[in-house]
Design an enzyme around this catalytic site. Sequence first.
Site, PDB file in Angstrom:
ATOM      1  N   THR A   1      -3.815  -9.633  52.412  1.00  0.00           N
ATOM      2  CA  THR A   1      -4.876 -10.550  52.636  1.00  0.00           C
ATOM      3  C   THR A   1      -4.216 -12.194  52.557  1.00  0.00           C
ATOM      4  O   THR A   1      -4.372 -12.704  51.424  1.00  0.00           O
ATOM      5  CB  THR A   1      -5.800 -10.556  51.295  1.00  0.00           C
ATOM      6  OG1 THR A   1      -5.185 -10.461  50.148  1.00  0.00           O
ATOM      7  CG2 THR A   1      -6.609  -9.212  51.501  1.00  0.00           C
TER       8      THR A   1
ATOM      9  N   HIS B   1      -2.702 -17.296  50.250  1.00  0.00           N
ATOM     10  CA  HIS B   1      -3.710 -16.355  49.943  1.00  0.00           C
ATOM     11  C   HIS B   1      -5.140 -16.601  50.482  1.00  0.00           C
ATOM     12  O   HIS B   1      -5.485 -17.647  50.360  1.00  0.00           O
ATOM     13  CB  HIS B   1      -3.864 -16.349  48.217  1.00  0.00           C
ATOM     14  CG  HIS B   1      -4.586 -14.980  47.609  1.00  0.00           C
ATOM     15  ND1 HIS B   1      -5.716 -14.792  47.925  1.00  0.00           N
ATOM     16  CD2 HIS B   1      -4.189 -14.152  46.753  1.00  0.00           C
ATOM     17  CE1 HIS B   1      -6.132 -13.944  47.215  1.00  0.00           C
ATOM     18  NE2 HIS B   1      -5.168 -13.453  46.588  1.00  0.00           N
TER      19      HIS B   1
ATOM     20  N   ASP C   1      22.445  -2.785  78.751  1.00  0.00           N
ATOM     21  CA  ASP C   1      21.680  -2.900  77.769  1.00  0.00           C
ATOM     22  C   ASP C   1      20.279  -2.213  77.716  1.00  0.00           C
ATOM     23  O   ASP C   1      19.677  -1.881  78.946  1.00  0.00           O
ATOM     24  CB  ASP C   1      21.315  -4.391  77.547  1.00  0.00           C
ATOM     25  CG  ASP C   1      20.808  -4.967  78.549  1.00  0.00           C
ATOM     26  OD1 ASP C   1      20.847  -4.727  79.911  1.00  0.00           O
ATOM     27  OD2 ASP C   1      19.951  -5.850  78.468  1.00  0.00           O
TER      28      ASP C   1
ATOM     29  N   GLU D   1      20.238  -7.841  80.767  1.00  0.00           N
ATOM     30  CA  GLU D   1      19.185  -7.711  81.857  1.00  0.00           C
ATOM     31  C   GLU D   1      17.817  -7.761  81.131  1.00  0.00           C
ATOM     32  O   GLU D   1      16.967  -8.582  81.785  1.00  0.00           O
ATOM     33  CB  GLU D   1      19.537  -6.488  82.693  1.00  0.00           C
ATOM     34  CG  GLU D   1      18.404  -6.692  84.049  1.00  0.00           C
ATOM     35  CD  GLU D   1      17.105  -5.952  83.841  1.00  0.00           C
ATOM     36  OE1 GLU D   1      16.462  -6.032  84.780  1.00  0.00           O
ATOM     37  OE2 GLU D   1      16.948  -5.403  82.793  1.00  0.00           O
TER      38      GLU D   1
HETATM   39  N1  BES Z   1      14.345  -1.563  85.446  1.00  0.00           N
HETATM   40  C1  BES Z   1      13.599  -2.742  85.210  1.00  0.00           C
HETATM   41  C2  BES Z   1      12.914  -3.463  86.168  1.00  0.00           C
HETATM   42  C3  BES Z   1      11.737  -2.468  87.038  1.00  0.00           C
HETATM   43  C4  BES Z   1      10.733  -2.444  86.048  1.00  0.00           C
HETATM   44  C5  BES Z   1      11.925  -2.216  88.150  1.00  0.00           C
HETATM   45  C6  BES Z   1       9.591  -1.798  86.584  1.00  0.00           C
HETATM   46  C7  BES Z   1      10.829  -1.304  88.685  1.00  0.00           C
HETATM   47  C8  BES Z   1       9.533  -1.103  87.958  1.00  0.00           C
HETATM   48  C9  BES Z   1      14.383  -3.790  84.159  1.00  0.00           C
HETATM   49  O1  BES Z   1      15.363  -3.160  83.471  1.00  0.00           O
HETATM   50  C10 BES Z   1      13.555  -4.607  83.384  1.00  0.00           C
HETATM   51  O2  BES Z   1      12.667  -4.123  82.784  1.00  0.00           O
HETATM   52  N2  BES Z   1      13.461  -5.871  83.762  1.00  0.00           N
HETATM   53  C11 BES Z   1      12.858  -6.761  82.956  1.00  0.00           C
HETATM   54  C12 BES Z   1      13.337  -8.303  83.113  1.00  0.00           C
HETATM   55  C13 BES Z   1      12.825  -9.355  82.299  1.00  0.00           C
HETATM   56  C14 BES Z   1      13.248  -9.374  80.916  1.00  0.00           C
HETATM   57  C15 BES Z   1      12.913 -10.669  82.862  1.00  0.00           C
HETATM   58  C16 BES Z   1      11.346  -6.528  83.081  1.00  0.00           C
HETATM   59  O3  BES Z   1      10.980  -6.435  84.162  1.00  0.00           O
HETATM   60  O4  BES Z   1      10.676  -6.714  82.274  1.00  0.00           O
HETATM   61 ZN    ZN Z   2      14.143  -2.264  81.751  1.00  0.00          ZN
END
Ligand code: BES
Ligand code: ZN
Length: 481
Positions: free
Chosen positions: A337, A235, A108, A173
Site C-alpha cells: 500500500t 504510505h 545479444d 541490437e
Molecule cells: N529480430 C528482431 C526484428 C524483427 C522483429 C524482425 C519482428 C521481424 C519481425 C530484432 O531482433 C528486434 O527485436 N529488434 C528490436 C529493435 C529495437 C530495440 C530498436 C525490435 O524490433 O524491437
Molecule cells: Zn529481437
Amino acid sequence: MSKVTKDIEAPLAKVFRYIEQEKNNFVENLKNAVSIKSVSADPNLRFEVLKMMNWANNKLKILGAEVELCETGIQVMNNEKIELPPVLMGKLGNNTSKKTICLYGHLDVQPADISDGWSSEPFILTKRDDKLYGRGSSDDKGPVLGWMHAIEAYQQTGTELPVNLKFIFEGMEESGSIGLSELLSKRKDTFFSDVDYVCVSDSYWLGTEKPCLTYGLRGMCSFGVEIKGSSKDLHSGMYGGIVFEAMSDLIHILDKLVDHKGKILIPGIYNDVEPLSEKEKELFMKLDFNVDNHLTDIGVSKPLKETKEDLLINNWRKPSLSIHGIEGAFSGSGFKTVIPRKVIGKFSIRLVPNQDPKKVSDQVKSYINSIWNSRKSPNKLKIIQSNDGEIPWITDPFNSHFMAAHRATEIVYNSEPDYTICGGSIPITLTLEKITGKSVLLLPMGAGDDGAHSQDEKINLLNYIEGTKLMAAYLYEVSKI
Ligand code: BES
Ligand code: ZN
C-alpha cells in the site's frame, strides 16, 4: 502452396548432405550459444555479452576468417557509464573474381527468466517435439550460427566457397545498436569498399509453413514519461488524500496516447504515412497467413481488424503505439500500500514509410506537454528519449539479389517464397544500405510462431537445419549473378 522442384547441383548437394549429417553438432553449438546470457539491456549481464562476442570471434577464427573485435565506446545508463560490447567484424576470402557478401546478425538477446512463465529454463536449450526452446534460439543466435555452419559445410566437403564474405555480428541490437552506425560509417571506404550485397538473417516467416523473403521493416521511436511526486515512497494510508500522486498523473497521460482500437491519438501522427496502393493490398491478400492459427498460438480471441489484409496493413504499413511498462511501480505479488515517489511509463511507436522519427518525437512531446498543462499537477514531468529513433526501411524486392535468394528458397523448400514486410525493426538495416549503396536482403530462418522476445522462444529443428541449407544455397546462387 505452389510446388516447385529444382535440381540440386552436385557441389550444393554435397554441402546439404554434410549439413544433414552434422545436425546434432549444430544443435550442440546452439546449446552452447544459448547458455550464454547475453542480455544487452541488463548492465549486470554485460560481461556475458562480451563472453558471447568472444565465443563467436573464436568460431570465425576457426573457420579461417580474419577477425577484429571493434570497440564502440561507452554507454550512459541510469547515470552510470558502462562499456559497450565490441562489434565482431571479419572477412573470409579475397578473390577479386568473386562477389563479396556482407552478413549481419546479432548475438545479444532479450531478457528472460523462468518465472516469466517459460516451460523450461530459457538459457538451457531444450528439445521438445523437434522444436528447440531457448532465448535467442531464433532471435538471432540460430541464424548467426546458420551462417557459420553453412561455411563449415563448404569447407569440410572440400567445396570452394563461391563468394568472399564479410561479417558484422553485434551485441547491442536489442538495445538499439548503440554505437554501431558510427563504427560502420568510419569504415565506408575500407571494410565496405568491395561489398556487392548485404544479407541480414534476423526476421521470420509470416506463418509456419511457407518461406519468405523480407523487403521491409518498421522504424521505431521510444519514450519514457517520468513523473516525480515526492522525495520517497509514501504510505497510502498516511498520505493518500494529501498529495497529488505521480502514478495517477502518469496513467492519465498514458491513457490518452492510443484508443482501444489501436488508433494513435497524437495529433498529426498519420499525416506522413505513405498511402497503400490497391496493388499492394492485392499482394497482401495472396500471402500465406492464417489469422486463426496465428491468434490461437498467442492465446488471443479477437484481433483489431477483421480481415487478413487489414491486419497486415495495420502491422506493416501503419504506425502502432505500444505501452511496455512502468518503472518504479509496485509489481510484486500481494499488496504494497504505497504511493510510488517516481514512475516512468515506457512506450514506443513503430514507424512506417514516410514517417520521420524526429518529427514524430516532436509531435509526441508537444502532445504530452499539452495534456500536462491542462492537468495542472504540481508534480514534475520529464520526457525521456534514449536515442534518435529508427527510420523505417523498405526496398524494391524485384532485383537480381532477391531473385538469387528466391531460387535458393525453391531449391531448399520446393516452394516459392512469399515477399513480406515485418512489423519489427533492425536498426542498422538502413545504414547498411546507405553505406554500401548496395541491395540489402532479409533472409529469414525461423517461423512466424517462434515467439521472439516472448516466453518459450524456439526454433524448429527443421527451420534451423533447412535454414542453414538455405544460407549455403543463397551463397551459391548469389555467386552466379
Ligand atoms: N529480430 C528482431 C526484428 C524483427 C522483429 C524482425 C519482428 C521481424 C519481425 C530484432 O531482433 C528486434 O527485436 N529488434 C528490436 C529493435 C529495437 C530495440 C530498436 C525490435 O524490433 O524491437
Ligand atoms: Zn529481437
